[in-house]
Enzyme design. Sequence first.
Site, short mmCIF file in Angstrom:
data_model
loop_
_atom_site.label_atom_id
_atom_site.label_comp_id
_atom_site.label_asym_id
_atom_site.label_seq_id
_atom_site.Cartn_x
_atom_site.Cartn_y
_atom_site.Cartn_z
N GLU A 91 -24.71 15.56 48.85
CA GLU A 91 -26.04 15.14 48.44
C GLU A 91 -26.02 13.71 47.92
OE1 GLU A 91 -28.56 19.10 47.55
OE2 GLU A 91 -27.36 18.43 45.88
N CYS A 104 -27.84 7.08 44.03
CA CYS A 104 -26.72 7.78 43.40
C CYS A 104 -25.88 8.36 44.54
CB CYS A 104 -27.30 8.86 42.50
SG CYS A 104 -26.05 9.90 41.76
N CYS A 111 -16.05 18.83 43.74
CA CYS A 111 -15.32 18.13 42.68
C CYS A 111 -14.31 19.08 42.04
CB CYS A 111 -16.28 17.61 41.62
SG CYS A 111 -15.45 16.63 40.34
N CYS A 115 -16.26 20.28 35.19
CA CYS A 115 -17.02 20.20 33.93
C CYS A 115 -17.94 21.41 33.86
CB CYS A 115 -17.84 18.91 33.88
SG CYS A 115 -16.83 17.45 34.06
N CYS A 118 -21.70 21.31 34.96
CA CYS A 118 -22.04 20.64 36.22
C CYS A 118 -22.00 21.60 37.41
CB CYS A 118 -21.06 19.48 36.43
SG CYS A 118 -21.24 18.70 38.03
N CYS A 338 -28.88 14.62 37.15
CA CYS A 338 -27.48 14.60 36.77
C CYS A 338 -26.90 15.99 36.61
CB CYS A 338 -27.38 13.92 35.40
SG CYS A 338 -26.58 12.38 35.48
FE1 SF4 Z 1 -17.07 16.43 38.78
FE2 SF4 Z 1 -19.44 17.24 37.92
FE3 SF4 Z 1 -17.55 16.61 36.15
FE4 SF4 Z 1 -18.75 14.67 37.63
S1 SF4 Z 1 -19.72 15.97 36.07
S2 SF4 Z 1 -16.56 14.90 37.22
S3 SF4 Z 1 -19.08 15.79 39.57
S4 SF4 Z 1 -17.48 18.31 37.64
#
Ligand code: SF4
Length: 344
Positions: A91, A104, A111, A115, A118, A338
């Site tokens: 995306e 963005c 990933c 986190c 996220c 975000c």
């Molecule tokens: Fe990865 Fe999401 Fe952490 Fe960014 S916020 S480093 S995309 S897990």
Amino acid sequence: MKQGILNLSREEVTEFLADKGVPKYRMTQIFTWLLRFGKTNFAEMSNIDISLRLVLDKLFYIYRPKIIRTNKSIDGTVKFLLELTDKNTIETVFIPERQRNTICVSSQVGCAIGCKFCNTGYHGFIRNLSTEEIVSQFLIVKDYLDLWHSQTERLSNVVFMGMGEPLLNYENVLKSINLLILDEKDHISRRKITLSTSGITDVLKNSAKDLPCRLAISLHAPNDSIRSKIMPINNIYNIKSILESCREYEKYHEYLKITFEYLLLDGVNDSIECAYELLNLLSGRNFKVNLLQFNSWPGCKFKPSPRNRVLNFAKILENGGVEAPIRMRRGEDIMAACGQLKST
Ligand code: SF4
């Protein structure tokens, strides 16, 4: 077999063509057509000899991903779901503002950082994006919104805040940034490109000198104990090591202020004590804090901080001399904000 020309740096293209007796200035012409005018066909590069255009067409292709879907938010933000050649999807988000238009971009499919807040991290890591897959996000947004000829509607800013950890795909990200700033006439200067990282400090230390853009660091906590709970990567790269690696970046970019991203999560990192601890941690250095309001996604256990707590948090930092703007939520209604991106 043809190569993707957008996978190569200008030096690589120059070298490649020099072997075939083509002078260096042709490289600038070719990249101007590719990045400033968005050409997807060498035949249209009218100031280049027809014989060279034919050679280029034999050697190279010009990549674009396929747009699978677009969603437009009530605030004008547009989210693109793009399909890559191997059918993986990513995306990309276009964010229009009064003074600027920002794209963005993603740097990885998924990933690995994980986190807790996220959506991308929740769905795991698939692979790194190639240089052409990164640069072409910028190009396809310009294609779709027909921004190639407009004097008023420009894509002025690029943020590496989409899917992925850019410092874990450093080589391709660096190449992409260098290609984009080649096009400075179109208002993409190094000051308008921001790389946002969760803080991979060994890569950051080694790359600080060469990183040709602004730096944002996802901090999201004033101490290691809270940060490790919401960002497990903190168990490897803690806050102390992040602040040390910032010194390395500052050595080479003293005119570019480092930004710390701080996502305010209800009852997790938004207390008055946290605000003072953060102030204590960052004051005395030339840092800025972006306060982000959390955007929820299905299956997520976190909630956004109440508005009054966000305002209090900002006030404590500002009163203590740390610049701390509260960032507006953008594209939340289309899951483009975000931490909300994922590959479906
Ligand atoms: Fe990865 Fe999401 Fe952490 Fe960014 S916020 S480093 S995309 S897990």
